[in-house]
Design a protein around this motif. Structure first.
Motif, PDB file in Angstrom:
ATOM      1  N   LYS A  85       0.846  -1.201   0.000  1.00  0.00           N
ATOM      2  CA  LYS A  85       0.000   0.000   0.000  1.00  0.00           C
ATOM      3  C   LYS A  85       0.879   1.248   0.000  1.00  0.00           C
ATOM      4  CE  LYS A  85      -3.629   2.466   2.454  1.00  0.00           C
ATOM      5  NZ  LYS A  85      -4.438   2.566   3.653  1.00  0.00           N
ATOM      6  N   LEU A  86       1.935   1.228   0.788  1.00  0.00           N
ATOM      7  CA  LEU A  86       2.860   2.360   0.819  1.00  0.00           C
ATOM      8  C   LEU A  86       3.492   2.574  -0.557  1.00  0.00           C
ATOM      9  CD1 LEU A  86       4.468   4.581   2.251  1.00  0.00           C
ATOM     10  CD2 LEU A  86       6.081   2.801   2.986  1.00  0.00           C
ATOM     11  N   ILE A  87       3.949   1.508  -1.178  1.00  0.00           N
ATOM     12  CA  ILE A  87       4.580   1.605  -2.490  1.00  0.00           C
ATOM     13  C   ILE A  87       3.589   2.137  -3.524  1.00  0.00           C
ATOM     14  CG2 ILE A  87       5.650   0.268  -4.363  1.00  0.00           C
ATOM     15  CD1 ILE A  87       7.396   0.815  -1.756  1.00  0.00           C
ATOM     16  N   GLN A  88       2.362   1.641  -3.476  1.00  0.00           N
ATOM     17  CA  GLN A  88       1.351   2.123  -4.419  1.00  0.00           C
ATOM     18  C   GLN A  88       1.003   3.588  -4.176  1.00  0.00           C
ATOM     19  OE1 GLN A  88      -1.980  -0.539  -4.888  1.00  0.00           O
ATOM     20  NE2 GLN A  88      -0.651  -2.285  -5.305  1.00  0.00           N
ATOM     21  N   THR A  89       1.065   4.026  -2.929  1.00  0.00           N
ATOM     22  CA  THR A  89       0.822   5.431  -2.602  1.00  0.00           C
ATOM     23  C   THR A  89       1.940   6.303  -3.160  1.00  0.00           C
ATOM     24  OG1 THR A  89      -0.377   4.824  -0.595  1.00  0.00           O
ATOM     25  CG2 THR A  89       0.436   7.083  -0.725  1.00  0.00           C
ATOM     26  N   ILE A  90       3.183   5.868  -2.988  1.00  0.00           N
ATOM     27  CA  ILE A  90       4.319   6.607  -3.547  1.00  0.00           C
ATOM     28  C   ILE A  90       4.162   6.709  -5.060  1.00  0.00           C
ATOM     29  CG2 ILE A  90       6.819   6.528  -3.967  1.00  0.00           C
ATOM     30  CD1 ILE A  90       7.040   5.131  -1.177  1.00  0.00           C
ATOM     31  N   ALA A  91       3.850   5.593  -5.711  1.00  0.00           N
ATOM     32  CA  ALA A  91       3.694   5.578  -7.165  1.00  0.00           C
ATOM     33  C   ALA A  91       2.556   6.510  -7.607  1.00  0.00           C
ATOM     34  CB  ALA A  91       3.438   4.158  -7.660  1.00  0.00           C
ATOM     35  N   ALA A  92       1.450   6.492  -6.880  1.00  0.00           N
ATOM     36  CA  ALA A  92       0.309   7.338  -7.238  1.00  0.00           C
ATOM     37  C   ALA A  92       0.663   8.821  -7.112  1.00  0.00           C
ATOM     38  CB  ALA A  92      -0.899   7.002  -6.357  1.00  0.00           C
ATOM     39  N   ARG A  93       1.381   9.169  -6.060  1.00  0.00           N
ATOM     40  CA  ARG A  93       1.781  10.576  -5.891  1.00  0.00           C
ATOM     41  C   ARG A  93       2.734  11.004  -6.998  1.00  0.00           C
ATOM     42  NH1 ARG A  93       2.061  12.412   0.359  1.00  0.00           N
ATOM     43  NH2 ARG A  93       0.039  11.547   0.913  1.00  0.00           N
ATOM     44  N   PHE A  94       3.669  10.126  -7.335  1.00  0.00           N
ATOM     45  CA  PHE A  94       4.618  10.421  -8.400  1.00  0.00           C
ATOM     46  C   PHE A  94       3.873  10.585  -9.725  1.00  0.00           C
ATOM     47  CE2 PHE A  94       7.627   9.194 -11.718  1.00  0.00           C
ATOM     48  CZ  PHE A  94       8.764   9.913 -11.367  1.00  0.00           C
ATOM     49  N   LYS A  95       2.970   9.676 -10.027  1.00  0.00           N
ATOM     50  CA  LYS A  95       2.216   9.729 -11.278  1.00  0.00           C
ATOM     51  C   LYS A  95       1.343  10.974 -11.346  1.00  0.00           C
ATOM     52  CE  LYS A  95      -0.667   6.954 -14.338  1.00  0.00           C
ATOM     53  NZ  LYS A  95      -1.313   5.658 -14.531  1.00  0.00           N
ATOM     54  N   GLU A  96       0.755  11.347 -10.212  1.00  0.00           N
ATOM     55  CA  GLU A  96      -0.067  12.557 -10.158  1.00  0.00           C
ATOM     56  C   GLU A  96       0.765  13.785 -10.521  1.00  0.00           C
ATOM     57  OE1 GLU A  96      -2.133  15.191  -6.677  1.00  0.00           O
ATOM     58  OE2 GLU A  96      -2.438  13.039  -6.573  1.00  0.00           O
ATOM     59  N   LYS A  97       1.986  13.852 -10.033  1.00  0.00           N
ATOM     60  CA  LYS A  97       2.855  15.005 -10.298  1.00  0.00           C
ATOM     61  C   LYS A  97       3.491  14.960 -11.682  1.00  0.00           C
ATOM     62  CE  LYS A  97       2.937  17.061  -6.218  1.00  0.00           C
ATOM     63  NZ  LYS A  97       2.840  18.459  -5.909  1.00  0.00           N
ATOM     64  N   MET A  98       3.921  13.759 -12.110  1.00  0.00           N
ATOM     65  CA  MET A  98       4.724  13.644 -13.330  1.00  0.00           C
ATOM     66  C   MET A  98       3.943  13.128 -14.538  1.00  0.00           C
ATOM     67  SD  MET A  98       7.351  14.927 -11.960  1.00  0.00           S
ATOM     68  CE  MET A  98       8.106  15.069 -13.553  1.00  0.00           C
ATOM     69  N   GLY A  99       2.766  12.526 -14.330  1.00  0.00           N
ATOM     70  CA  GLY A  99       1.949  12.057 -15.432  1.00  0.00           C
ATOM     71  C   GLY A  99       2.129  10.592 -15.790  1.00  0.00           C
ATOM     72  N   SER A 100       3.172   9.959 -15.308  1.00  0.00           N
ATOM     73  CA  SER A 100       3.442   8.554 -15.614  1.00  0.00           C
ATOM     74  C   SER A 100       4.491   8.043 -14.631  1.00  0.00           C
ATOM     75  CB  SER A 100       3.980   8.413 -17.043  1.00  0.00           C
ATOM     76  OG  SER A 100       4.238   7.047 -17.355  1.00  0.00           O
ATOM     77  N   ILE A 101       4.618   6.730 -14.568  1.00  0.00           N
ATOM     78  CA  ILE A 101       5.727   6.135 -13.819  1.00  0.00           C
ATOM     79  C   ILE A 101       6.706   5.450 -14.781  1.00  0.00           C
ATOM     80  CG2 ILE A 101       4.310   5.828 -11.749  1.00  0.00           C
ATOM     81  CD1 ILE A 101       4.384   2.760 -12.355  1.00  0.00           C
ATOM     82  N   ILE A 102       6.431   5.532 -16.073  1.00  0.00           N
ATOM     83  CA  ILE A 102       7.232   4.866 -17.092  1.00  0.00           C
ATOM     84  C   ILE A 102       8.235   5.854 -17.692  1.00  0.00           C
ATOM     85  CG2 ILE A 102       7.170   3.572 -19.272  1.00  0.00           C
ATOM     86  CD1 ILE A 102       5.909   2.118 -16.828  1.00  0.00           C
ATOM     87  N   CYS A 103       9.485   5.482 -17.666  1.00  0.00           N
ATOM     88  CA  CYS A 103      10.579   6.345 -18.114  1.00  0.00           C
ATOM     89  C   CYS A 103      10.345   6.903 -19.518  1.00  0.00           C
ATOM     90  CB  CYS A 103      11.896   5.563 -18.043  1.00  0.00           C
ATOM     91  SG  CYS A 103      13.330   6.425 -18.721  1.00  0.00           S
ATOM     92  N   ARG A 104      10.058   6.026 -20.488  1.00  0.00           N
ATOM     93  CA  ARG A 104       9.941   6.504 -21.879  1.00  0.00           C
ATOM     94  C   ARG A 104       8.810   7.516 -22.025  1.00  0.00           C
ATOM     95  NH1 ARG A 104       8.998   1.281 -22.226  1.00  0.00           N
ATOM     96  NH2 ARG A 104       6.847   0.590 -22.377  1.00  0.00           N
ATOM     97  N   ASN A 105       7.741   7.364 -21.246  1.00  0.00           N
ATOM     98  CA  ASN A 105       6.652   8.349 -21.285  1.00  0.00           C
ATOM     99  C   ASN A 105       7.089   9.665 -20.667  1.00  0.00           C
ATOM    100  OD1 ASN A 105       5.066   6.307 -22.363  1.00  0.00           O
ATOM    101  ND2 ASN A 105       4.100   5.831 -20.417  1.00  0.00           N
ATOM    102  N   LEU A 106       7.844   9.577 -19.595  1.00  0.00           N
ATOM    103  CA  LEU A 106       8.305  10.781 -18.896  1.00  0.00           C
ATOM    104  C   LEU A 106       9.277  11.600 -19.732  1.00  0.00           C
ATOM    105  CD1 LEU A 106       8.854   9.148 -15.403  1.00  0.00           C
ATOM    106  CD2 LEU A 106       7.123  10.876 -15.959  1.00  0.00           C
ATOM    107  N   ILE A 107      10.131  10.920 -20.495  1.00  0.00           N
ATOM    108  CA  ILE A 107      11.160  11.644 -21.248  1.00  0.00           C
ATOM    109  C   ILE A 107      10.822  11.794 -22.725  1.00  0.00           C
ATOM    110  CG2 ILE A 107      12.956  10.958 -19.616  1.00  0.00           C
ATOM    111  CD1 ILE A 107      14.009   9.018 -21.799  1.00  0.00           C
ATOM    112  N   GLY A 108       9.698  11.230 -23.152  1.00  0.00           N
ATOM    113  CA  GLY A 108       9.303  11.340 -24.552  1.00  0.00           C
ATOM    114  C   GLY A 108      10.137  10.489 -25.492  1.00  0.00           C
ATOM    115  N   ALA A 109      10.636   9.358 -25.000  1.00  0.00           N
ATOM    116  CA  ALA A 109      11.446   8.458 -25.831  1.00  0.00           C
ATOM    117  C   ALA A 109      10.545   7.488 -26.580  1.00  0.00           C
ATOM    118  CB  ALA A 109      12.427   7.672 -24.955  1.00  0.00           C
TER     119      ALA A 109
END
Length: 159
Positions: A85-109
């Motif tokens: 649950k903690l890990i999923q919360t961290i991931a959700a907060r990151f995704k909310e701020k950055m739009g994705s948790i996937i590197c290629r999506n984040l950097i446009g690769a």
């Protein structure tokens, strides 16, 4: 808050990968020396060995959460569930701020950009990539987690 995030960005700008930068900034909190932290995180840069999968900075935040709040008893299902649950919360907060948790999506690769050869860290590299901001955000999330503790950190999240 923000000093560790600043240090993570500094490590990234000195040439460490995104995962090394975040774990390195918190190695003292994890009771780990810098060399060990850098080696442990070395495989996770570029979305895991430059595969462009799960963001390395986010992966480092998971490592930190595990080292500080993780479980070790395999039969303790409640502890395992709480940690996930903690890990999923961290991931959700990151995704909310950055739009994705996937590197290629984040950097446009592109999907095809999976060479194992890292790019040279030039002024152009740093100007085109959002990685400094990504590293900062992952580190800020960890700072908040460590300041609040896991229960309070997750209190705003839905089950």
């Amino acid at each position: 808050m923000g000093k560790k995030a600043d240090f993570a960005v500094e490590l990234f700008c000195k040439g460490h990968n995104c995962s090394q930068a975040v774990l390195g900034a918190f190695c003292g909190d994890c009771k780990m020396d810098m060399d060990t932290a850098l080696k442990l995180a070395s495989s996770f840069g570029g979305g895991m060995g430059r595969l462009r999968e799960v963001c390395g900075a986010l992966s480092a935040s998971f490592m930190i959460a595990g080292l500080i709040y993780g479980y070790s008893a395999s039969e303790d299902k409640a502890a395992k569930a709480a940690h996930y649950k903690l890990i999923q919360t961290i991931a959700a907060r990151f995704k909310e701020k950055m739009g994705s948790i996937i590197c290629r999506n984040l950097i446009g690769a592109s999907e095809k950009d999976k060479s194992y050869v890292p790019e040279d860290r030039t002024e152009k590299y740093y100007s085109l990539r959002p990685c400094k901001e990504i590293v900062r955000e992952a580190a800020l999330i960890v700072e908040e987690l460590l300041e609040d503790g896991p229960e309070r950190f997750m209190s705003d999240e839905q089950n």
